[in-house]
Design a protein around this motif. Structure first.
Motif, PDB file in Angstrom:
ATOM      1  N   GLU A  34     -19.673  46.820  24.259  1.00 17.58           N
ATOM      2  CA  GLU A  34     -19.474  46.468  22.849  1.00 17.58           C
ATOM      3  C   GLU A  34     -19.562  44.956  22.654  1.00 17.58           C
ATOM      4  O   GLU A  34     -20.143  44.482  21.675  1.00 17.58           O
ATOM      5  N   VAL A  35     -18.991  44.206  23.577  1.00 17.85           N
ATOM      6  CA  VAL A  35     -19.023  42.743  23.485  1.00 17.85           C
ATOM      7  C   VAL A  35     -20.452  42.238  23.642  1.00 17.85           C
ATOM      8  O   VAL A  35     -20.904  41.366  22.891  1.00 17.85           O
ATOM      9  N   CYS A  36     -21.191  42.787  24.584  1.00 15.70           N
ATOM     10  CA  CYS A  36     -22.590  42.386  24.789  1.00 15.70           C
ATOM     11  C   CYS A  36     -23.414  42.655  23.534  1.00 15.70           C
ATOM     12  O   CYS A  36     -24.219  41.808  23.121  1.00 15.70           O
ATOM     13  N   THR A  37     -23.204  43.807  22.926  1.00 13.91           N
ATOM     14  CA  THR A  37     -23.928  44.153  21.699  1.00 13.91           C
ATOM     15  C   THR A  37     -23.555  43.188  20.584  1.00 13.91           C
ATOM     16  O   THR A  37     -24.421  42.683  19.867  1.00 13.91           O
ATOM     17  N   HIS A  38     -22.271  42.914  20.434  1.00 13.52           N
ATOM     18  CA  HIS A  38     -21.794  42.004  19.378  1.00 13.52           C
ATOM     19  C   HIS A  38     -22.373  40.600  19.552  1.00 13.52           C
ATOM     20  O   HIS A  38     -22.801  39.970  18.576  1.00 13.52           O
ATOM     21  N   LEU A  39     -22.378  40.105  20.785  1.00 13.56           N
ATOM     22  CA  LEU A  39     -22.853  38.743  21.058  1.00 13.56           C
ATOM     23  C   LEU A  39     -24.377  38.664  21.168  1.00 13.56           C
ATOM     24  O   LEU A  39     -24.941  37.571  21.114  1.00 13.56           O
ATOM     25  N   GLY A  40     -25.015  39.807  21.369  1.00 17.30           N
ATOM     26  CA  GLY A  40     -26.467  39.822  21.498  1.00 17.30           C
ATOM     27  C   GLY A  40     -26.958  39.251  22.819  1.00 17.30           C
ATOM     28  O   GLY A  40     -27.992  38.588  22.870  1.00 17.30           O
ATOM     29  N   ILE A  41     -26.186  39.485  23.869  1.00 14.83           N
ATOM     30  CA  ILE A  41     -26.559  38.982  25.195  1.00 14.83           C
ATOM     31  C   ILE A  41     -26.509  40.134  26.199  1.00 14.83           C
ATOM     32  O   ILE A  41     -25.765  41.100  26.017  1.00 14.83           O
ATOM     33  N   PRO A  42     -27.300  40.040  27.273  1.00 20.64           N
ATOM     34  CA  PRO A  42     -27.240  41.074  28.315  1.00 20.64           C
ATOM     35  C   PRO A  42     -25.949  40.982  29.121  1.00 20.64           C
ATOM     36  O   PRO A  42     -25.277  39.944  29.143  1.00 20.64           O
ATOM     37  N   ARG A  43     -25.631  42.071  29.783  1.00 20.94           N
ATOM     38  CA  ARG A  43     -24.401  42.158  30.579  1.00 20.94           C
ATOM     39  C   ARG A  43     -24.362  41.071  31.663  1.00 20.94           C
ATOM     40  O   ARG A  43     -23.318  40.481  31.919  1.00 20.94           O
ATOM     41  N   THR A  44     -25.491  40.790  32.288  1.00 20.90           N
ATOM     42  CA  THR A  44     -25.526  39.783  33.357  1.00 20.90           C
ATOM     43  C   THR A  44     -25.195  38.389  32.822  1.00 20.90           C
ATOM     44  O   THR A  44     -24.519  37.610  33.494  1.00 20.90           O
ATOM     45  N   THR A  45     -25.637  38.097  31.610  1.00 16.78           N
ATOM     46  CA  THR A  45     -25.323  36.805  30.988  1.00 16.78           C
ATOM     47  C   THR A  45     -23.836  36.718  30.696  1.00 16.78           C
ATOM     48  O   THR A  45     -23.200  35.681  30.944  1.00 16.78           O
ATOM     49  N   LEU A  46     -23.264  37.803  30.203  1.00 17.56           N
ATOM     50  CA  LEU A  46     -21.824  37.835  29.932  1.00 17.56           C
ATOM     51  C   LEU A  46     -21.046  37.598  31.221  1.00 17.56           C
ATOM     52  O   LEU A  46     -20.110  36.784  31.248  1.00 17.56           O
ATOM     53  N   GLU A  47     -21.430  38.280  32.275  1.00 16.49           N
ATOM     54  CA  GLU A  47     -20.756  38.112  33.565  1.00 16.49           C
ATOM     55  C   GLU A  47     -20.853  36.661  34.047  1.00 16.49           C
ATOM     56  O   GLU A  47     -19.878  36.093  34.537  1.00 16.49           O
ATOM     57  N   GLY A  56      -8.163  49.544  34.896  1.00 18.45           N
ATOM     58  CA  GLY A  56      -8.894  50.162  35.995  1.00 18.45           C
ATOM     59  C   GLY A  56      -9.984  49.215  36.449  1.00 18.45           C
ATOM     60  O   GLY A  56      -9.732  48.074  36.784  1.00 18.45           O
ATOM     61  N   ARG A  57     -11.226  49.683  36.393  1.00 19.46           N
ATOM     62  CA  ARG A  57     -12.354  48.847  36.793  1.00 19.46           C
ATOM     63  C   ARG A  57     -13.059  48.209  35.604  1.00 19.46           C
ATOM     64  O   ARG A  57     -13.930  47.364  35.778  1.00 19.46           O
ATOM     65  N   SER A  58     -12.710  48.619  34.401  1.00 17.56           N
ATOM     66  CA  SER A  58     -13.394  48.077  33.221  1.00 17.56           C
ATOM     67  C   SER A  58     -12.551  47.000  32.549  1.00 17.56           C
ATOM     68  O   SER A  58     -11.329  47.015  32.604  1.00 17.56           O
ATOM     69  N   ARG A  59     -13.239  46.075  31.906  1.00 21.63           N
ATOM     70  CA  ARG A  59     -12.561  44.978  31.213  1.00 21.63           C
ATOM     71  C   ARG A  59     -12.202  45.385  29.793  1.00 21.63           C
ATOM     72  O   ARG A  59     -12.901  46.171  29.163  1.00 21.63           O
ATOM     73  N   LYS A  60     -11.117  44.776  29.290  1.00 25.78           N
ATOM     74  CA  LYS A  60     -10.702  44.981  27.912  1.00 25.78           C
ATOM     75  C   LYS A  60     -10.716  43.616  27.222  1.00 25.78           C
ATOM     76  O   LYS A  60      -9.897  42.761  27.505  1.00 25.78           O
ATOM     77  N   PHE A  61     -11.659  43.404  26.315  1.00 27.32           N
ATOM     78  CA  PHE A  61     -11.817  42.131  25.628  1.00 27.32           C
ATOM     79  C   PHE A  61     -11.018  42.134  24.324  1.00 27.32           C
ATOM     80  O   PHE A  61     -11.165  43.041  23.508  1.00 27.32           O
ATOM     81  N   LYS A  83     -13.879  33.135  21.940  1.00 24.32           N
ATOM     82  CA  LYS A  83     -14.224  32.131  22.955  1.00 24.32           C
ATOM     83  C   LYS A  83     -15.670  32.303  23.405  1.00 24.32           C
ATOM     84  O   LYS A  83     -16.426  31.338  23.499  1.00 24.32           O
ATOM     85  N   LEU A  84     -16.025  33.540  23.690  1.00 26.92           N
ATOM     86  CA  LEU A  84     -17.388  33.817  24.146  1.00 26.92           C
ATOM     87  C   LEU A  84     -18.415  33.519  23.064  1.00 26.92           C
ATOM     88  O   LEU A  84     -19.499  33.027  23.357  1.00 26.92           O
ATOM     89  N   GLN A  85     -18.058  33.793  21.804  1.00 29.51           N
ATOM     90  CA  GLN A  85     -18.982  33.516  20.706  1.00 29.51           C
ATOM     91  C   GLN A  85     -19.240  32.014  20.600  1.00 29.51           C
ATOM     92  O   GLN A  85     -20.375  31.588  20.386  1.00 29.51           O
ATOM     93  N   LYS A  86     -18.214  31.193  20.796  1.00 30.58           N
ATOM     94  CA  LYS A  86     -18.390  29.737  20.780  1.00 30.58           C
ATOM     95  C   LYS A  86     -19.340  29.301  21.887  1.00 30.58           C
ATOM     96  O   LYS A  86     -20.211  28.464  21.681  1.00 30.58           O
ATOM     97  N   ILE A  87     -19.156  29.888  23.058  1.00 31.24           N
ATOM     98  CA  ILE A  87     -20.005  29.550  24.199  1.00 31.24           C
ATOM     99  C   ILE A  87     -21.453  29.937  23.917  1.00 31.24           C
ATOM    100  O   ILE A  87     -22.373  29.139  24.118  1.00 31.24           O
ATOM    101  N   VAL A  88     -21.658  31.150  23.427  1.00 26.96           N
ATOM    102  CA  VAL A  88     -23.009  31.629  23.124  1.00 26.96           C
ATOM    103  C   VAL A  88     -23.655  30.743  22.063  1.00 26.96           C
ATOM    104  O   VAL A  88     -24.821  30.360  22.182  1.00 26.96           O
ATOM    105  N   ASP A  89     -22.901  30.395  21.023  1.00 21.14           N
ATOM    106  CA  ASP A  89     -23.443  29.543  19.963  1.00 21.14           C
ATOM    107  C   ASP A  89     -23.858  28.178  20.502  1.00 21.14           C
ATOM    108  O   ASP A  89     -24.935  27.678  20.177  1.00 21.14           O
TER     109      ASP A  89
END
Length: 104
Positions: free
Chosen positions: A9-22, A36-41, A48-54
């Protein structure tokens, strides 16, 4: 309104691939809660991530330039908080002076 979002959901919102997010999470040392093994944003994490992407993708900053820009923003926010604290002390002093004048 959701409290937490998945990685997809975060990748879709930010418009970036999963590898870029990682990469951004590692490079900017952003700790995300895990269920568990999945992240909760959270909303704050996404902001924060949106500022970085921008800064990187829209304004053309490098990774190092983005880190510096984020540090400057954090410093200016601390400066603003210090100014607000000083103004509150001044306001209290003025209220005390005003109350003293009104009683005389």
């Amino acid at each position: 309104m959701k409290l937490f979002y998945s990685t997809d959901e975060v990748c879709t919102h930010l418009g970036i691939p999963r590898t870029t997010l990682e990469y951004y999470l590692l490079e900017f040392k952003i700790n995300i809660k895990k269920a568990g093994r999945s992240r909760k944003f959270s909303h704050k994490d996404i902001e924060k991530l949106q500022k970085i992407v921008d800064l990187i993708q829209k304004q053309g900053h490098t990774i190092e330039g983005t880190k510096e820009k984020l540090k400057q923003k954090a410093k200016s926010q601390a400066d603003i908080e210090e100014i607000v604290d000083r103004l509150q002390v001044i306001r209290k002093s003025l209220v005390i002076l005003r109350d003293g004048i009104e009683t005389n």
